[in-house]
Design a protein around this motif. Structure first.
Motif, mmCIF file in Angstrom:
data_model
loop_
_atom_site.group_PDB
_atom_site.id
_atom_site.type_symbol
_atom_site.label_atom_id
_atom_site.label_comp_id
_atom_site.label_asym_id
_atom_site.label_seq_id
_atom_site.Cartn_x
_atom_site.Cartn_y
_atom_site.Cartn_z
ATOM 1 N N ASN A 158 -1.850 78.929 8.053
ATOM 2 C CA ASN A 158 -1.214 79.900 7.166
ATOM 3 C C ASN A 158 -2.271 80.747 6.476
ATOM 4 N N ILE A 159 -2.010 82.052 6.391
ATOM 5 C CA ILE A 159 -2.830 82.947 5.584
ATOM 6 C C ILE A 159 -1.875 83.696 4.656
ATOM 7 N N GLY A 160 -1.769 83.206 3.422
ATOM 8 C CA GLY A 160 -0.878 83.799 2.439
ATOM 9 C C GLY A 160 -1.554 83.899 1.097
ATOM 10 N N PHE A 208 3.867 87.637 -0.841
ATOM 11 C CA PHE A 208 3.205 88.884 -0.441
ATOM 12 C C PHE A 208 1.692 88.689 -0.482
ATOM 13 N N THR A 209 1.020 89.083 0.594
ATOM 14 C CA THR A 209 -0.420 88.851 0.728
ATOM 15 C C THR A 209 -1.142 90.188 0.815
ATOM 16 N N TYR A 210 -2.093 90.401 -0.090
ATOM 17 C CA TYR A 210 -2.828 91.664 -0.106
ATOM 18 C C TYR A 210 -3.739 91.739 1.116
ATOM 19 N N VAL A 211 -3.830 92.908 1.710
ATOM 20 C CA VAL A 211 -4.511 93.047 2.997
ATOM 21 C C VAL A 211 -5.978 92.650 2.920
ATOM 22 N N ASP A 212 -6.635 92.821 1.774
ATOM 23 C CA ASP A 212 -8.041 92.420 1.668
ATOM 24 C C ASP A 212 -8.219 90.925 1.906
ATOM 25 N N ASP A 213 -7.250 90.113 1.467
ATOM 26 C CA ASP A 213 -7.340 88.677 1.706
ATOM 27 C C ASP A 213 -7.173 88.353 3.193
ATOM 28 N N ILE A 214 -6.303 89.078 3.860
ATOM 29 C CA ILE A 214 -6.122 88.904 5.307
ATOM 30 C C ILE A 214 -7.419 89.236 6.045
ATOM 31 N N ILE A 215 -8.059 90.322 5.657
ATOM 32 C CA ILE A 215 -9.292 90.739 6.320
ATOM 33 C C ILE A 215 -10.391 89.711 6.104
ATOM 34 N N THR A 216 -10.498 89.186 4.897
ATOM 35 C CA THR A 216 -11.511 88.171 4.614
ATOM 36 C C THR A 216 -11.351 86.964 5.533
ATOM 37 N N ALA A 217 -10.110 86.494 5.714
ATOM 38 C CA ALA A 217 -9.875 85.352 6.596
ATOM 39 C C ALA A 217 -10.306 85.652 8.025
ATOM 40 N N ASN A 218 -9.982 86.833 8.509
ATOM 41 C CA ASN A 218 -10.348 87.202 9.881
ATOM 42 C C ASN A 218 -11.855 87.351 10.043
ATOM 43 N N ALA A 230 -6.381 76.330 5.703
ATOM 44 C CA ALA A 230 -7.336 77.435 5.840
ATOM 45 C C ALA A 230 -8.477 77.295 4.836
ATOM 46 N N ALA A 231 -8.170 76.786 3.657
ATOM 47 C CA ALA A 231 -9.218 76.561 2.663
ATOM 48 C C ALA A 231 -10.226 75.539 3.170
ATOM 49 N N ASP A 232 -9.736 74.464 3.789
ATOM 50 C CA ASP A 232 -10.628 73.422 4.300
ATOM 51 C C ASP A 232 -11.457 73.899 5.489
ATOM 52 N N LEU A 233 -10.829 74.643 6.397
ATOM 53 C CA LEU A 233 -11.505 75.001 7.647
ATOM 54 C C LEU A 233 -12.393 76.229 7.530
ATOM 55 N N ILE A 234 -11.937 77.250 6.803
ATOM 56 C CA ILE A 234 -12.723 78.494 6.749
ATOM 57 C C ILE A 234 -12.983 78.955 5.318
ATOM 58 N N ASP A 235 -12.768 78.048 4.373
ATOM 59 C CA ASP A 235 -13.030 78.358 2.966
ATOM 60 C C ASP A 235 -12.218 79.560 2.499
ATOM 61 N N TYR A 236 -10.968 79.633 2.948
ATOM 62 C CA TYR A 236 -10.096 80.742 2.565
ATOM 63 C C TYR A 236 -9.571 80.549 1.157
#
Length: 341
Positions: free
Chosen positions: A245-247, A220-230, A291-297
């Motif tokens: 992946n964004i999880g 389960f991924t909290y929506v704030d983390d999804i927004i940060t990635a976008n 995602a961590a490597d490419l966009i520092d997620y």
């Protein structure tokens, strides 16, 4: 920047529109307001995003329309700098019942957006994909190289659309990014999802119902983390052409989730069980190193922290939100409450 958000009155799309508007961008939302659940939630999303725009000096425009309308998509995309394509027919159960409709919206609608985009001068198209593309796990956590064997028409439609997105990047040099979301939840979430369903039932003296034995696990991924990635994708081309992946990297069994909600809201409540719905994936768990490597997620909200935050929000917004949740809690909706999106 002028940003088009398809499906921008929905759960994730509404949060995106609000975030972009709050940063002072010019936001255009297109949504067809299909009553898949009570439309009061979508109207509330629109009001929140419009208020954010008025406070920031940005702008907000709502277009009531459908991604299946190619002419409309051509006009809206042509006038945009970047497109966040969130519009879809969500829900595993609905896809089992109506696979042709899901294909028409999720695949043909995506093609309409891509066709409009390939002749436009865009920064990029960001596509909302899904962990449902993976299906039965060969190993966990899923990384982006894991085989994709969807177990529902919804997952198949997302995989087909994602393939078209990658093809348009390769063939037409269209900058694209596909984000595979893992079971997103949080304030203003769809009412027919597990967490909102469990909270509402417990808050009203009704036992939470688990479909299956409860051993299914979800990331389960909290929506704030999804927004940060976008938001990161507004300013970088580092992920162009990629699928990520964004999880949360933090999974939990459905039974443990129900118990966490029950213990917070109604500790003495007993949990009930019912027949598992078809097309429901057994396990999901995200690897997010790409995602961590490419966009520092970096996901920041654990499932237990997120559940607690959602319960607090539910209590504060119960007057308007709960009636909409209750009106959407039919048998078919409840059966899809543990689906992958």
């Amino acid at each position: 920047m002028r940003i088009l958000v398809t499906g921008g009155a929905g759960f994730i799309g509404g949060h995106l529109a609000e975030a972009f508007a709050r940063e002072g961008h010019d936001v255009v939302v297109v949504d067809n307001f299909t009553p898949y659940y009570d439309l009061g939630i979508k109207h509330h999303n629109v009001d929140v995003a419009r208020q954010a725009a008025s406070e920031s000096g940005g702008s907000y425009e709502l277009v009531v329309g459908d991604v299946r309308n190619a002419e409309l998509m051509e006009k809206l995309v042509r006038d945009s700098d970047i497109v966040y394509h969130q519009a879809a027919q969500a829900g595993v159960r609905s896809s089992v019942d109506e696979p042709l409709r899901v294909n028409e919206i999720n695949v043909r609608g995506t093609l309409n957006v891509l066709e409009a985009a390939r002749d436009a001068d865009l920064e990029r198209v960001v596509f909302a994909s899904s962990s449902s593309v993976y299906g039965t796990p060969e190993y966990l956590p899923y990384d982006e190289s894991h085989p994709t064997y969807p177990v529902s028409p919804y997952g198949a439609s997302k995989l087909a659309a994602e393939s078209y997105v990658s093809t348009y990047n390769e063939v037409y040099d269209l900058p694209t990014v596909s984000l595979r979301y893992f079971t997103v939840y949080g304030p203003r979430m769809r009412p027919n999802m597990a967490i909102s369903n469990f909270v509402s039932r417990c808050a009203n003296g009704e036992p939470p119902v688990i479909y299956g034995d409860g051993r299914q696990t979800r990331d389960f991924t909290y929506v704030d983390d999804i927004i940060t990635a976008n938001l990161r994708l507004l300013d970088t081309d580092a992920a162009d052409g990629e699928v990520m992946n964004i999880g949360s990297t933090d999974n939990i069994s459905v039974l443990d989730l129900a118990e966490a909600v029950r213990d917070r809201v109604a500790p003495s409540m007993q949990i009930e069980y019912d027949e598992r719905a078809p097309g429901d994936a057994e396990h999901t768990h995200a690897a997010v190193s790409k995602a961590a490597d490419l966009i520092d997620y970096e996901p920041r909200t654990s499932i237990r922290e997120g559940v607690s935050a959602f319960v607090d929000w539910y209590d504060a917004n119960r007057d308007w939100y709960e009636p909409l949740v209750r009106s959407s809690m039919g048998a078919a909706d409840a059966a899809s409450a543990q689906s992958n999106d």
